[in-house]
Enzyme design. Structure first.
Site, PDB file in Angstrom:
ATOM      1  N   ASP A  89      -5.709  50.391  30.118  1.00  0.00           N
ATOM      2  CA  ASP A  89      -5.290  51.779  29.897  1.00  0.00           C
ATOM      3  C   ASP A  89      -6.026  52.651  30.911  1.00  0.00           C
ATOM      4  OD1 ASP A  89      -3.983  50.666  27.803  1.00  0.00           O
ATOM      5  OD2 ASP A  89      -4.960  51.840  26.233  1.00  0.00           O
TER       6      ASP A  89
ATOM      7  N   ASP B  66       5.905  52.949  18.815  1.00  0.00           N
ATOM      8  CA  ASP B  66       4.606  53.188  18.190  1.00  0.00           C
ATOM      9  C   ASP B  66       4.869  53.806  16.823  1.00  0.00           C
ATOM     10  OD1 ASP B  66       3.635  52.421  20.662  1.00  0.00           O
ATOM     11  OD2 ASP B  66       3.459  54.475  21.384  1.00  0.00           O
TER      12      ASP B  66
END
Length: 245
Positions: free
Chosen positions: A11, A132
Site C-alpha cells: 500500500d 470492500d
C-alpha cells in the site's frame, strides 16, 4: 484442490509502503521507503503476484503513485494487480499497456456501474472488482463512505456483467491481525460463482490454510499485508503452506 495464490500487499502513500488500520488515514504505519524494493523482496521469496494499492490515488480519485507500479511491473518477474485512483478508461489502458496484469475497479462499481460493465466487456479478466464491505454493505471512496448496497448483490450483478475475479475486503478485519472473515468471503464466492481473493485480517499461516479449504468453492487466494510487515510469517513460509513449495 484448486490452486491458491498469495498476494503480498504494498500500500503506497507519499511514495512509501504503509499500512492503515481499518482504512483509517490517521492510523498509518510506515514499513518501507521504497515500494519497488519491497516488491523485489517479496519476489525473491517466491511471490508470483504483487497486490499494489495507491492510497493517495484512492483518496484523490486519480493516479498518484503510478510510477512505482510501472517500475515493479516492468523490472520484476512478478505479475502486478493495482487498485486505487482508477476512475477512467485512460487509467486502465495506461496500466495495462505498461505491463500491469490486472487493474482493480472499486469505488467506480458503485459510483458508475455502466462504466464498470463496459470496461468488463472490453478488458475481460484483466479487470478485477474490488468490493470492500462494512457489516455486509459496500464501502467506497477509500472506505470513507458506506453505501446501502449489499456486497453480495453487487457481486452477483457484476458477475453477470462478466467479472471473473473479485477482491473482497471485510473492513472490520483489515489491518487488525484478527483473522479473516471467512464466512463473508465464502458467501461472496458462492453468490458470484466466480473467483474471490480474500483481503483483510490474515494473521497466521492457519488463516491461509482455512481459506484454502474453500479453494474449490472459488476462494483462489489471499492478500497478505500487515502479517508480513510485522513478521508473523514470510512469503516463503506462506507459499510452503499453501503450495507445498
Amino acid at each position: 484442490m484448486a490452486a491458491f495464490t498469495i498476494y503480498p500487499a504494498i500500500d503506497m502513500r507519499g511514495g512509501k509502503c504503509v499500512r492503515l488500520l481499518q482504512g483509517d488515514y490517521h492510523k498509518e504505519t510506515v514499513y518501507g521507503d521504497s515500494p519497488v524494493e519491497m516488491a523485489a523482496f517479496f519476489a525473491e521469496q517466491g511471490a508470483e503476484w504483487i497486490h499494489m494499492v495507491d492510497l493517495d490515488g484512492a483518496k484523490e480519485g486519480k493516479r498518484i503513485n503510478d510510477q512505482f507500479v510501472i517500475e515493479v511491473a516492468k523490472q520484476l518477474p512478478v505479475k502486478v494487480q493495482i487498485g486505487g485512483g482508477i476512475r477512467t478508461e485512460d487509467d486502465i489502458v495506461y496500466y495495462l499497456e505498461n505491463g500491469v496484469a490486472r487493474v482493480i475497479l472499486g469505488s467506480a462499481a458503485i459510483a458508475d456501474p455502466p462504466f464498470v460493465k463496459e470496461m468488463l466487456k472490453k478488458y475481460g479478466e484483466r479487470i478485477a472488482i474490488g468490493i470492500d464491505a462494512k457489516n455486509g454493505f459496500v464501502a467506497t471512496e477509500g472506505w470513507l463512505n458506506t453505501s446501502n448496497v449489499k456486497a453480495t448483490d453487487l457481486g452477483k450483478e457484476l458477475a453477470e456483467a462478466g467479472a471473473q475475479t473479485f477482491i473482497f475486503t471485510d473492513i472490520a478485519t483489515d489491518g487488525m491481525l484478527s483473522g479473516p472473515n471467512i464466512q463473508a468471503v465464502v458467501e461472496m464466492a458462492r453468490a458470484t460463482e466466480k473467483h474471490v481473493i480474500a483481503s483483510g485480517g490474515v494473521s497466521s499461516l492457519e488463516d491461509l490454510v482455512s481459506l484454502q479449504t474453500y479453494a474449490d468453492a472459488g476462494v483462489i487466494g489471499a492478500i497478505v499485508g500487515k502479517a508480513l510487515y510485522t513478521k508473523k510469517f514470510t512469503v516463503a513460509e506462506a507459499l510452503k503452506v499453501v503450495q507445498g513449495k
